[in-house]
Design a protein around this motif. Structure first.
Motif, PDB file in Angstrom:
ATOM      1  N   ASP A   1      18.824  86.657  45.662  1.00 32.57           N
ATOM      2  CA  ASP A   1      18.284  87.977  46.282  1.00 32.57           C
ATOM      3  C   ASP A   1      17.262  87.282  47.568  1.00 32.57           C
ATOM      4  OD1 ASP A   1      19.286  89.668  44.915  1.00 32.57           O
ATOM      5  OD2 ASP A   1      17.568  90.725  44.180  1.00 32.57           O
ATOM      6  N   GLY A   2      16.895  86.224  47.361  1.00 35.12           N
ATOM      7  CA  GLY A   2      16.014  85.575  48.426  1.00 35.12           C
ATOM      8  C   GLY A   2      16.855  85.084  49.574  1.00 35.12           C
ATOM      9  N   SER A   3      17.959  84.639  49.317  1.00 32.66           N
ATOM     10  CA  SER A   3      18.985  84.199  50.291  1.00 32.66           C
ATOM     11  C   SER A   3      19.556  85.354  50.993  1.00 32.66           C
ATOM     12  CB  SER A   3      20.216  83.442  49.334  1.00 32.66           C
ATOM     13  OG  SER A   3      19.649  82.152  48.891  1.00 32.66           O
ATOM     14  N   LYS A   4      19.651  86.403  50.387  1.00 37.11           N
ATOM     15  CA  LYS A   4      20.452  87.844  51.095  1.00 37.11           C
ATOM     16  C   LYS A   4      19.405  88.301  52.010  1.00 37.11           C
ATOM     17  CE  LYS A   4      23.405  89.829  47.316  1.00 37.11           C
ATOM     18  NZ  LYS A   4      23.469  90.970  46.471  1.00 37.11           N
ATOM     19  N   PHE A   5      18.026  88.416  51.682  1.00 38.04           N
ATOM     20  CA  PHE A   5      17.307  88.865  52.395  1.00 38.04           C
ATOM     21  C   PHE A   5      17.031  88.023  53.836  1.00 38.04           C
ATOM     22  CE2 PHE A   5      15.694  91.281  48.637  1.00 38.04           C
ATOM     23  CZ  PHE A   5      16.399  92.301  48.864  1.00 38.04           C
ATOM     24  N   ILE A   6      16.808  87.004  53.535  1.00 38.62           N
ATOM     25  CA  ILE A   6      16.529  86.015  54.771  1.00 38.62           C
ATOM     26  C   ILE A   6      17.831  85.676  55.661  1.00 38.62           C
ATOM     27  CG2 ILE A   6      17.349  83.597  53.946  1.00 38.62           C
ATOM     28  CD1 ILE A   6      14.642  82.532  54.681  1.00 38.62           C
ATOM     29  N   THR A   7      19.000  86.063  55.026  1.00 36.19           N
ATOM     30  CA  THR A   7      20.254  85.961  55.854  1.00 36.19           C
ATOM     31  C   THR A   7      20.500  87.141  56.497  1.00 36.19           C
ATOM     32  OG1 THR A   7      21.561  84.269  54.424  1.00 36.19           O
ATOM     33  CG2 THR A   7      22.869  85.863  55.648  1.00 36.19           C
ATOM     34  N   TYR A   8      20.030  88.612  56.000  1.00 33.45           N
ATOM     35  CA  TYR A   8      20.155  89.583  56.575  1.00 33.45           C
ATOM     36  C   TYR A   8      19.226  89.798  57.786  1.00 33.45           C
ATOM     37  CZ  TYR A   8      23.046  91.505  52.446  1.00 33.45           C
ATOM     38  OH  TYR A   8      24.023  91.537  51.797  1.00 33.45           O
ATOM     39  N   GLU A   9      18.269  89.333  57.703  1.00 36.43           N
ATOM     40  CA  GLU A   9      16.905  89.221  58.828  1.00 36.43           C
ATOM     41  C   GLU A   9      17.849  88.559  59.901  1.00 36.43           C
ATOM     42  OE1 GLU A   9      12.385  88.280  59.816  1.00 36.43           O
ATOM     43  OE2 GLU A   9      13.430  87.223  58.139  1.00 36.43           O
ATOM     44  N   ALA A  10      18.117  87.243  59.730  1.00 39.01           N
ATOM     45  CA  ALA A  10      18.750  86.689  60.862  1.00 39.01           C
ATOM     46  C   ALA A  10      19.890  87.171  61.296  1.00 39.01           C
ATOM     47  CB  ALA A  10      19.017  85.136  60.381  1.00 39.01           C
ATOM     48  N   ALA A  11      20.738  87.725  60.493  1.00 42.08           N
ATOM     49  CA  ALA A  11      21.976  88.361  61.145  1.00 42.08           C
ATOM     50  C   ALA A  11      21.661  89.883  61.913  1.00 42.08           C
ATOM     51  CB  ALA A  11      23.037  88.889  59.936  1.00 42.08           C
ATOM     52  N   TRP A  12      20.649  90.339  61.513  1.00 44.13           N
ATOM     53  CA  TRP A  12      20.289  91.552  62.209  1.00 44.13           C
ATOM     54  C   TRP A  12      19.750  91.219  63.648  1.00 44.13           C
ATOM     55  CZ3 TRP A  12      15.444  93.554  63.807  1.00 44.13           C
ATOM     56  CH2 TRP A  12      15.405  94.861  64.313  1.00 44.13           C
ATOM     57  N   LEU A  13      18.667  90.073  63.404  1.00 44.70           N
ATOM     58  CA  LEU A  13      18.143  89.775  64.723  1.00 44.70           C
ATOM     59  C   LEU A  13      19.381  89.347  65.811  1.00 44.70           C
ATOM     60  CD1 LEU A  13      14.920  87.819  63.173  1.00 44.70           C
ATOM     61  CD2 LEU A  13      14.910  90.056  64.905  1.00 44.70           C
ATOM     62  N   ALA A  14      19.975  88.423  65.292  1.00 43.16           N
ATOM     63  CA  ALA A  14      21.129  88.043  66.074  1.00 43.16           C
ATOM     64  C   ALA A  14      22.088  89.163  66.513  1.00 43.16           C
ATOM     65  CB  ALA A  14      22.114  86.945  65.449  1.00 43.16           C
ATOM     66  N   GLY A  15      22.260  90.079  66.041  1.00 44.34           N
ATOM     67  CA  GLY A  15      22.953  91.254  66.430  1.00 44.34           C
ATOM     68  C   GLY A  15      22.410  92.110  67.608  1.00 44.34           C
ATOM     69  N   GLU A  16      21.024  92.049  67.232  1.00 51.48           N
ATOM     70  CA  GLU A  16      20.070  92.856  68.125  1.00 51.48           C
ATOM     71  C   GLU A  16      19.969  91.939  69.583  1.00 51.48           C
ATOM     72  OE1 GLU A  16      19.038  96.393  67.868  1.00 51.48           O
ATOM     73  OE2 GLU A  16      20.655  96.128  66.318  1.00 51.48           O
ATOM     74  N   GLY A  17      20.363  90.925  69.630  1.00 49.60           N
ATOM     75  CA  GLY A  17      20.127  90.073  70.624  1.00 49.60           C
ATOM     76  C   GLY A  17      18.586  89.716  70.898  1.00 49.60           C
ATOM     77  N   GLU A  18      17.740  89.511  69.740  1.00 54.54           N
ATOM     78  CA  GLU A  18      16.506  88.991  69.572  1.00 54.54           C
ATOM     79  C   GLU A  18      16.550  87.570  69.528  1.00 54.54           C
ATOM     80  OE1 GLU A  18      13.818  90.808  70.104  1.00 54.54           O
ATOM     81  OE2 GLU A  18      14.780  92.941  70.309  1.00 54.54           O
ATOM     82  N   PRO A  19      15.400  87.210  69.802  1.00 55.50           N
ATOM     83  CA  PRO A  19      14.973  85.684  69.665  1.00 55.50           C
ATOM     84  C   PRO A  19      15.120  85.259  68.349  1.00 55.50           C
ATOM     85  CG  PRO A  19      13.601  86.343  71.462  1.00 55.50           C
ATOM     86  CD  PRO A  19      14.317  87.345  70.803  1.00 55.50           C
ATOM     87  N   CYS A  20      15.794  84.262  67.703  1.00 52.74           N
ATOM     88  CA  CYS A  20      15.937  84.228  66.245  1.00 52.74           C
ATOM     89  C   CYS A  20      16.239  82.762  65.858  1.00 52.74           C
ATOM     90  CB  CYS A  20      16.910  84.990  65.689  1.00 52.74           C
ATOM     91  SG  CYS A  20      18.403  85.311  66.172  1.00 52.74           S
ATOM     92  N   ALA A  21      16.201  81.772  66.639  1.00 54.66           N
ATOM     93  CA  ALA A  21      16.329  80.409  66.225  1.00 54.66           C
ATOM     94  C   ALA A  21      15.907  79.988  65.130  1.00 54.66           C
ATOM     95  CB  ALA A  21      16.234  79.240  67.676  1.00 54.66           C
ATOM     96  N   LYS A  22      14.504  80.210  64.943  1.00 50.00           N
ATOM     97  CA  LYS A  22      13.655  80.023  63.695  1.00 50.00           C
ATOM     98  C   LYS A  22      14.234  80.541  62.521  1.00 50.00           C
ATOM     99  CE  LYS A  22       9.363  81.260  62.961  1.00 50.00           C
ATOM    100  NZ  LYS A  22       7.988  81.285  62.997  1.00 50.00           N
ATOM    101  N   GLU A  23      14.564  81.940  62.590  1.00 49.71           N
ATOM    102  CA  GLU A  23      14.996  82.672  61.395  1.00 49.71           C
ATOM    103  C   GLU A  23      16.308  82.157  60.960  1.00 49.71           C
ATOM    104  OE1 GLU A  23      11.713  84.918  63.430  1.00 49.71           O
ATOM    105  OE2 GLU A  23      13.527  83.697  64.383  1.00 49.71           O
ATOM    106  N   ILE A  24      17.280  81.867  62.079  1.00 44.80           N
ATOM    107  CA  ILE A  24      18.590  81.264  61.625  1.00 44.80           C
ATOM    108  C   ILE A  24      18.317  79.981  60.949  1.00 44.80           C
ATOM    109  CG2 ILE A  24      20.696  80.413  62.691  1.00 44.80           C
ATOM    110  CD1 ILE A  24      20.322  82.198  64.910  1.00 44.80           C
ATOM    111  N   SER A  25      17.613  79.036  61.494  1.00 45.48           N
ATOM    112  CA  SER A  25      17.287  77.908  60.827  1.00 45.48           C
ATOM    113  C   SER A  25      16.616  77.945  59.293  1.00 45.48           C
ATOM    114  CB  SER A  25      16.455  76.850  61.647  1.00 45.48           C
ATOM    115  OG  SER A  25      17.401  76.444  62.821  1.00 45.48           O
ATOM    116  N   MET A  26      15.630  78.846  59.277  1.00 44.58           N
ATOM    117  CA  MET A  26      15.187  79.028  58.011  1.00 44.58           C
ATOM    118  C   MET A  26      16.165  79.797  56.871  1.00 44.58           C
ATOM    119  SD  MET A  26      11.677  81.076  59.414  1.00 44.58           S
ATOM    120  CE  MET A  26      11.164  81.702  57.637  1.00 44.58           C
TER     121      MET A  26
END
Length: 370
Positions: A284-309
């Motif tokens: 579940d931890g992996s799901k939520f951190i991945t969904y956040e990064a994928a959502w940010l990327a899809g929205e065009g938001e800055p997310c380099a840190k979230e992707i690497s996390m």
């Protein structure tokens, strides 16, 4: 962000899982490991007819007009099924053309990808083994209206089945991305033996000539596009990981209920119960951190840190999940006849692809300014 899936996203997930359950059986996965190209043209065409190849392309280019988050859902279901084939690599290349390609390139390549008529592969890594501009040593020398390529790319995914390679090369003014016909004279492809049997190859370019019209974006300014490929690849691998991790958890819980030792199911022992709880927490931890990064990327938001996390966490978490599953299964899980080894081998490949955990922890530190 809202973690609740929309009706459209639920439909995509449910239909993808149904298709995978019906067609991408573990017997098929094992067959494709021995196949030269590693995928079924029939299933590939069926996926194209379902609209998956062009899922994130605009309708004007033959796509479905969905977002990157929906693509991550599809990657997750493919990871759950250990789905073989060049979908991942082709989609990443298509997105790069959508980002930086000319209008002519978009009209030429994206509809063909969406129709399942064109397979592409990003040829990024070289012997230096780094995801940095300094790691690109393959040279593209300008000669009149052409470029001449010389150098080597390593761990190129799906190289044997690719129609085109997307190649970052060193030019006089920086890093330039080039579209290279895989059938061009001077290209040699050497399959590599990998832990996941995932059809990676060494691709050598010797005096390969191509027109300057094959430049994607501007000359010398291609590294930003390469970075987006790497970042999307990292999120995509996280999505594959969470799909596989959920399936491994389900397999482990089911086995713990069926396997009897000392007169009772091993799932009744506290140690095994704690194993299951730890696995579920990591899933579940992996799901939520991945969904956040994928959502940010899809929205065009800055997310380099979230992707690497996400990539650092998921890479480590999946290894913990797989190791624990092997402990619960015992010796049977290590046999090639058991499905667990399919996930274990693919999990190791996913951990290393597009940067391992240590690489992404370094990027996180940079993003935090330390």
């Amino acid at each position: 962000m809202d973690f609740q899936f929309s009706e459209e996203q639920d439909m995509l997930r449910n239909f993808a899982r149904s298709f995978m359950d019906d067609n991408i059986t573990k017997e098929h996965v094992r067959e494709m490991e021995k196949d030269e190209k590693g995928y079924s043209p029939d299933y590939w065409q069926q996926m194209a007819e379902l609209g998956w190849m062009g899922l994130v392309f605009p309708e004007e280019y033959g796509g479905q007009g969905m977002g990157f988050f929906e693509l991550a859902i599809l990657f997750e279901e493919m990871g759950r099924a250990c789905c073989p084939g060049p979908f991942f690599s082709t989609t990443l290349c298509g997105l790069a053309i959508l980002d930086a390609g000319s209008e002519e390139q978009k009209k030429e390549f994206l509809p063909q990808i969406a129709e399942g008529k064109l397979i592409m592969s990003p040829a990024i890594l070289e012997p230096a083994g780094t995801y940095t501009p300094e790691g690109i040593e393959l040279k593209a020398k300008a000669e009149g209206d052409d470029y001449v390529l010389n150098g080597t790319k390593l761990f190129v995914p799906d190289a044997a089945s690719a129609d085109y390679f997307l190649v970052p090369a060193k030019t006089d003014d920086g890093i330039t991305i080039l579209l290279v016909d895989a059938r061009s004279a001077g290209i040699s492809i050497t399959p590599l033996t990998t832990i996941a049997s995932d059809k990676q190859a060494e691709v050598t370019f010797e005096n390969v000539k191509l027109p300057k019209a094959n430049i994607v974006g501007e000359t010398g300014k291609g590294w930003d596009t390469v970075q987006r490929i790497i970042q999307r690849g990292a999120i995509g691998k996280c999505a594959e990981i969470i799909g596989g991790a959920q399936k491994v958890l389900e397999m482990t819980i089911e086995y713990s209920k069926e396997r009897v030792q000392f007169g009772k199911a091993i799932g009744s022992f506290q140690a095994v119960q704690h194993h299951g709880a730890n696995m579920a927490t990591d899933v579940d931890g992996s799901k939520f951190i991945t969904y956040e990064a994928a959502w940010l990327a899809g929205e065009g938001e800055p997310c380099a840190k979230e992707i690497s996390m996400a990539k650092a966490w998921c890479s480590d978490a999946y290894q913990r999940i797989l190791t624990t599953s092997h402990q619960v299964h015992g010796a049977i899980g290590f046999t090639m006849d058991h499905d667990l080894q399919l996930y274990f081998r693919r999990g190791k490949a996913a951990e290393l692809a597009y940067g391992d955990a240590d690489y992404h922890r370094e990027l996180i530190a940079i993003e935090m300014g330390v």
